[in-house]
Enzyme design. Sequence first.
Site, PDB file in Angstrom:
ATOM      1  N   SER A 280      28.204  43.387  71.166  1.00  0.00           N
ATOM      2  CA  SER A 280      28.117  44.246  69.984  1.00  0.00           C
ATOM      3  C   SER A 280      26.769  44.019  69.330  1.00  0.00           C
ATOM      4  CB  SER A 280      29.209  43.904  68.968  1.00  0.00           C
ATOM      5  OG  SER A 280      30.466  44.144  69.522  1.00  0.00           O
TER       6      SER A 280
ATOM      7  N   TYR B 177      24.011  48.657  66.176  1.00  0.00           N
ATOM      8  CA  TYR B 177      24.195  50.100  66.333  1.00  0.00           C
ATOM      9  C   TYR B 177      25.427  50.481  67.143  1.00  0.00           C
ATOM     10  CZ  TYR B 177      19.432  49.759  64.726  1.00  0.00           C
ATOM     11  OH  TYR B 177      18.316  49.450  64.000  1.00  0.00           O
TER      12      TYR B 177
ATOM     13  N   SER C 193      28.944  48.999  69.981  1.00  0.00           N
ATOM     14  CA  SER C 193      29.484  47.978  70.890  1.00  0.00           C
ATOM     15  C   SER C 193      29.476  48.529  72.311  1.00  0.00           C
ATOM     16  CB  SER C 193      30.878  47.556  70.451  1.00  0.00           C
ATOM     17  OG  SER C 193      31.706  48.672  70.306  1.00  0.00           O
TER      18      SER C 193
ATOM     19  N   ASP D 213       9.324  47.592  70.633  1.00  0.00           N
ATOM     20  CA  ASP D 213      10.133  46.389  70.383  1.00  0.00           C
ATOM     21  C   ASP D 213      10.594  45.754  71.694  1.00  0.00           C
ATOM     22  OD1 ASP D 213      11.413  44.443  68.853  1.00  0.00           O
ATOM     23  OD2 ASP D 213      13.295  45.549  68.836  1.00  0.00           O
TER      24      ASP D 213
END
Length: 366
Positions: free
Chosen positions: A33, A36, A38, A150
């Site tokens: 999870s 944003y 799971s 990222d």
Amino acid sequence: MSFTRKKGFYKQDVNKTAWELPKTYVSLTHIGSGAYGSVCSAIDKRSGEKVAIKKLSRPFQSEIFAKRAYRELLLLKHMQHENVIGLLDVFTPASSLRNFHDFYLVMPFMQTDLQKIMGMEFSEDKIQYLVYQMLKGLKYIHSAGVVHRDLKPGNLAVNEDCELKILDFGLARHTDVEMTGYVVTRWYRAPEVILSWMHYNQTVDIWSVGCIMAEMLTGKTLFKGKDYLDQLTQILKVTGVPGAEFVQKLNDKAAKSYIQSLPQSPKKDFSQLFPRASPQATDLLEKMLELDVDKRLTASQALAHPFFEPFRDPEEETEAQQPLEDSLEREKLIVDEWKQHIYKEIVNFSPIARKDSRRRSGMKLQ
């Protein structure tokens, strides 16, 4: 009460969350999870293949959440490369737009990610093969006009055959803090992104690859800053304090003054910093961990580096057939409008043939 779920769907509670999915997906197992949503693994009964299914967390809670959900769906639909995660299926249990509240993304299942195995000792050929795949994936993503922003070990999925796929690309925008209340890890982020001190381009991702490759060589995070300023201090200890030519390029006055106030210090000797790395590995690292974005290697240039010679196949270094068209990128829409766009994308989705590697390296992770 009217029945709003589509036929052929069933309901199952997973980790205290209700999942509603087609009967073609069975053996649901929770695997993780995040902020944003799971993720569960499942078996697709039609193919017998193990897949990963992501249920987005409250996708229509706000305009920001809805826009992010739309962008994630659009990106996954667009990407067709063996080293980039793509979309196998997307579905909603809702039978109409009126009762549309949730949707699920189906992707290839990958056993682990680099974050989880960073403690292992990587041989140089494993590093070559994994970094080569990162750069192939980035060349493709960049050619679609997308920047990851990222990239970190947790965003690099790998399986037991050392095959790698890039996850969560193009989503790391300024909305991160607003949506989750915390700043994503800065250890792998390029200095120009952390400090907004100069224009940035797609080579922000190459800096991240340099940080990840360095960590694979040493088993330690290269730049483990406690905050933004400490992050910069850690970086400059390795790259050296830049001279006047670089400082002139900085847009940010505070950053300019700060750099000019620092005593000059030379660049570290990379062969001493990475004693077990080959000369070609350290040469590549120096060219990826270059402060000046105009001098840093692009993904294509990095792929041509002699370090990758044992694995290189230029025919596999493909580009996207067309750039990602996100006509709504700058639009300010209300939640219901985002919902309509997402619902339309789901209804019109047709799966495409998977792009997987034609060859096998013969390598095993362990």
